[in-house]
Design a protein around this motif. Structure first.
Motif, PDB file in Angstrom:
ATOM      1  N   LEU A  47      32.371  -9.687  -7.902  1.00 55.92           N
ATOM      2  CA  LEU A  47      33.706 -10.064  -8.362  1.00 55.92           C
ATOM      3  C   LEU A  47      33.651 -11.444  -9.005  1.00 55.92           C
ATOM      4  CD1 LEU A  47      36.776  -9.441  -8.413  1.00 55.92           C
ATOM      5  CD2 LEU A  47      36.902 -10.542  -6.166  1.00 55.92           C
ATOM      6  N   VAL A  48      34.274 -11.554 -10.157  1.00 56.57           N
ATOM      7  CA  VAL A  48      34.334 -12.829 -10.879  1.00 56.57           C
ATOM      8  C   VAL A  48      35.691 -13.498 -10.661  1.00 56.57           C
ATOM      9  CG1 VAL A  48      34.221 -13.949 -13.128  1.00 56.57           C
ATOM     10  CG2 VAL A  48      32.723 -11.993 -12.627  1.00 56.57           C
ATOM     11  N   ALA A  49      36.753 -12.743 -10.913  1.00 60.12           N
ATOM     12  CA  ALA A  49      38.096 -13.315 -10.832  1.00 60.12           C
ATOM     13  C   ALA A  49      39.105 -12.193 -10.666  1.00 60.12           C
ATOM     14  CB  ALA A  49      38.409 -14.122 -12.087  1.00 60.12           C
ATOM     15  N   SER A  50      40.244 -12.537 -10.097  1.00 62.89           N
ATOM     16  CA  SER A  50      41.320 -11.569  -9.963  1.00 62.89           C
ATOM     17  C   SER A  50      42.655 -12.249 -10.203  1.00 62.89           C
ATOM     18  CB  SER A  50      41.294 -10.915  -8.583  1.00 62.89           C
ATOM     19  OG  SER A  50      41.527 -11.878  -7.575  1.00 62.89           O
ATOM     20  N   ASP A  56      49.130 -14.865  -9.440  1.00 61.04           N
ATOM     21  CA  ASP A  56      48.243 -15.645  -8.574  1.00 61.04           C
ATOM     22  C   ASP A  56      46.793 -15.277  -8.870  1.00 61.04           C
ATOM     23  OD1 ASP A  56      50.596 -15.116  -5.912  1.00 61.04           O
ATOM     24  OD2 ASP A  56      50.415 -16.845  -7.244  1.00 61.04           O
ATOM     25  N   THR A  57      45.974 -16.288  -8.973  1.00 64.70           N
ATOM     26  CA  THR A  57      44.580 -16.072  -9.362  1.00 64.70           C
ATOM     27  C   THR A  57      43.619 -16.508  -8.267  1.00 64.70           C
ATOM     28  OG1 THR A  57      44.484 -18.235 -10.435  1.00 64.70           O
ATOM     29  CG2 THR A  57      45.109 -16.374 -11.813  1.00 64.70           C
ATOM     30  N   SER A  58      42.459 -15.906  -8.272  1.00 64.86           N
ATOM     31  CA  SER A  58      41.378 -16.336  -7.398  1.00 64.86           C
ATOM     32  C   SER A  58      40.056 -16.148  -8.133  1.00 64.86           C
ATOM     33  CB  SER A  58      41.379 -15.574  -6.077  1.00 64.86           C
ATOM     34  OG  SER A  58      41.165 -14.202  -6.294  1.00 64.86           O
ATOM     35  N   TYR A  59      39.075 -16.959  -7.777  1.00 64.62           N
ATOM     36  CA  TYR A  59      37.807 -16.976  -8.500  1.00 64.62           C
ATOM     37  C   TYR A  59      36.630 -17.036  -7.540  1.00 64.62           C
ATOM     38  CZ  TYR A  59      40.768 -18.250 -12.444  1.00 64.62           C
ATOM     39  OH  TYR A  59      41.735 -18.254 -13.413  1.00 64.62           O
ATOM     40  N   ALA A  60      35.535 -16.442  -7.971  1.00 63.03           N
ATOM     41  CA  ALA A  60      34.280 -16.644  -7.264  1.00 63.03           C
ATOM     42  C   ALA A  60      33.890 -18.103  -7.420  1.00 63.03           C
ATOM     43  CB  ALA A  60      33.201 -15.742  -7.844  1.00 63.03           C
ATOM     44  N   ASP A  61      33.103 -18.596  -6.470  1.00 65.08           N
ATOM     45  CA  ASP A  61      32.725 -20.007  -6.517  1.00 65.08           C
ATOM     46  C   ASP A  61      32.059 -20.379  -7.835  1.00 65.08           C
ATOM     47  OD1 ASP A  61      31.868 -20.355  -2.967  1.00 65.08           O
ATOM     48  OD2 ASP A  61      33.766 -20.541  -4.036  1.00 65.08           O
ATOM     49  N   PHE A  62      31.228 -19.480  -8.366  1.00 63.72           N
ATOM     50  CA  PHE A  62      30.502 -19.807  -9.603  1.00 63.72           C
ATOM     51  C   PHE A  62      31.431 -19.869 -10.813  1.00 63.72           C
ATOM     52  CE2 PHE A  62      30.795 -15.687 -11.508  1.00 63.72           C
ATOM     53  CZ  PHE A  62      30.718 -14.767 -10.483  1.00 63.72           C
ATOM     54  N   LYS A  64      34.774 -20.967 -10.608  1.00 61.20           N
ATOM     55  CA  LYS A  64      35.815 -21.992 -10.457  1.00 61.20           C
ATOM     56  C   LYS A  64      35.568 -23.167 -11.402  1.00 61.20           C
ATOM     57  CE  LYS A  64      36.896 -20.909  -5.646  1.00 61.20           C
ATOM     58  NZ  LYS A  64      36.813 -21.353  -4.226  1.00 61.20           N
ATOM     59  N   GLY A  65      36.611 -23.551 -12.097  1.00 60.62           N
ATOM     60  CA  GLY A  65      36.517 -24.687 -13.015  1.00 60.62           C
ATOM     61  C   GLY A  65      35.958 -24.352 -14.385  1.00 60.62           C
ATOM     62  N   ARG A  66      35.417 -23.135 -14.540  1.00 62.38           N
ATOM     63  CA  ARG A  66      34.840 -22.758 -15.836  1.00 62.38           C
ATOM     64  C   ARG A  66      35.528 -21.531 -16.443  1.00 62.38           C
ATOM     65  NH1 ARG A  66      29.520 -21.057 -16.222  1.00 62.38           N
ATOM     66  NH2 ARG A  66      29.638 -20.032 -14.182  1.00 62.38           N
ATOM     67  N   PHE A  67      35.949 -20.603 -15.596  1.00 60.08           N
ATOM     68  CA  PHE A  67      36.544 -19.350 -16.071  1.00 60.08           C
ATOM     69  C   PHE A  67      38.039 -19.341 -15.767  1.00 60.08           C
ATOM     70  CE2 PHE A  67      32.451 -16.604 -15.404  1.00 60.08           C
ATOM     71  CZ  PHE A  67      31.748 -17.482 -16.216  1.00 60.08           C
ATOM     72  N   THR A  68      38.792 -18.673 -16.628  1.00 63.35           N
ATOM     73  CA  THR A  68      40.223 -18.513 -16.407  1.00 63.35           C
ATOM     74  C   THR A  68      40.616 -17.073 -16.691  1.00 63.35           C
ATOM     75  OG1 THR A  68      40.637 -20.802 -17.094  1.00 63.35           O
ATOM     76  CG2 THR A  68      42.521 -19.314 -17.048  1.00 63.35           C
ATOM     77  N   ILE A  69      41.258 -16.449 -15.721  1.00 64.89           N
ATOM     78  CA  ILE A  69      41.753 -15.083 -15.898  1.00 64.89           C
ATOM     79  C   ILE A  69      43.235 -15.146 -16.233  1.00 64.89           C
ATOM     80  CG2 ILE A  69      42.254 -14.788 -13.428  1.00 64.89           C
ATOM     81  CD1 ILE A  69      41.396 -11.823 -13.739  1.00 64.89           C
ATOM     82  N   ALA A  70      43.645 -14.258 -17.120  1.00 63.91           N
ATOM     83  CA  ALA A  70      45.054 -14.203 -17.518  1.00 63.91           C
ATOM     84  C   ALA A  70      45.420 -12.753 -17.808  1.00 63.91           C
ATOM     85  CB  ALA A  70      45.300 -15.078 -18.744  1.00 63.91           C
ATOM     86  N   ARG A  71      46.708 -12.466 -17.766  1.00 63.69           N
ATOM     87  CA  ARG A  71      47.180 -11.121 -18.061  1.00 63.69           C
ATOM     88  C   ARG A  71      48.395 -11.181 -18.958  1.00 63.69           C
ATOM     89  NH1 ARG A  71      48.318  -8.377 -12.549  1.00 63.69           N
ATOM     90  NH2 ARG A  71      49.518  -6.856 -13.759  1.00 63.69           N
TER      91      ARG A  71
END
Length: 111
Positions: A47-50, A56-62, A64-71
């Motif tokens: 899992l990368v991001a949800s 509300d978003t959540s990210y894998a540790d790797f 965080k701070g680099r990837f952004t999920i949007a819908r």
């Protein structure tokens, strides 16, 4: 018929950026959480991001701070903006909604 189609992958140099898109059809998925996963051949899909239906978003540790999920529910789309890419980010990226999977899009980061 439900279909998810990812796009936006490609070859990028380390430090570069890519924006992945996932287009959903066959259902609105407005109330569903949407997720991005990635997989390297020979390894488990991770899992990368949800993002929830509330945004509300959540990210894998790797990620965080680099990837952004949007819908964008009006367009039935989910996106993954990826910055500061490195060779470890090389993988096939998949979107997942309500148990459905797309075919994936290849991301290759050259060092």
């Amino acid at each position: 018929q439900v279909q998810l189609v990812e796009s936006g992958g490609g070859l990028v140099q380390a430090g570069g950026s890519l924006r992945l898109s996932c287009a959903a059809s066959g259902s609105s998925f407005r109330l569903d959480s949407k997720r991005w996963y990635r997989q390297v051949i020979g390894k488990q899909r991770e899992l990368v991001a949800s993002i929830t239906s509330f945004g509300d978003t959540s990210y894998a540790d790797f990620a965080k701070g680099r990837f952004t999920i949007a819908r964008d529910d009006a367009k039935n789309m989910v996106y993954l903006q990826m910055n500061s890419l490195n060779a470890d980010d090389t993988a096939v990226y998949f979107c997942n909604v309500h148990g459905y999977w797309g075919q994936g899009t290849q991301v290759t980061v050259s060092s």
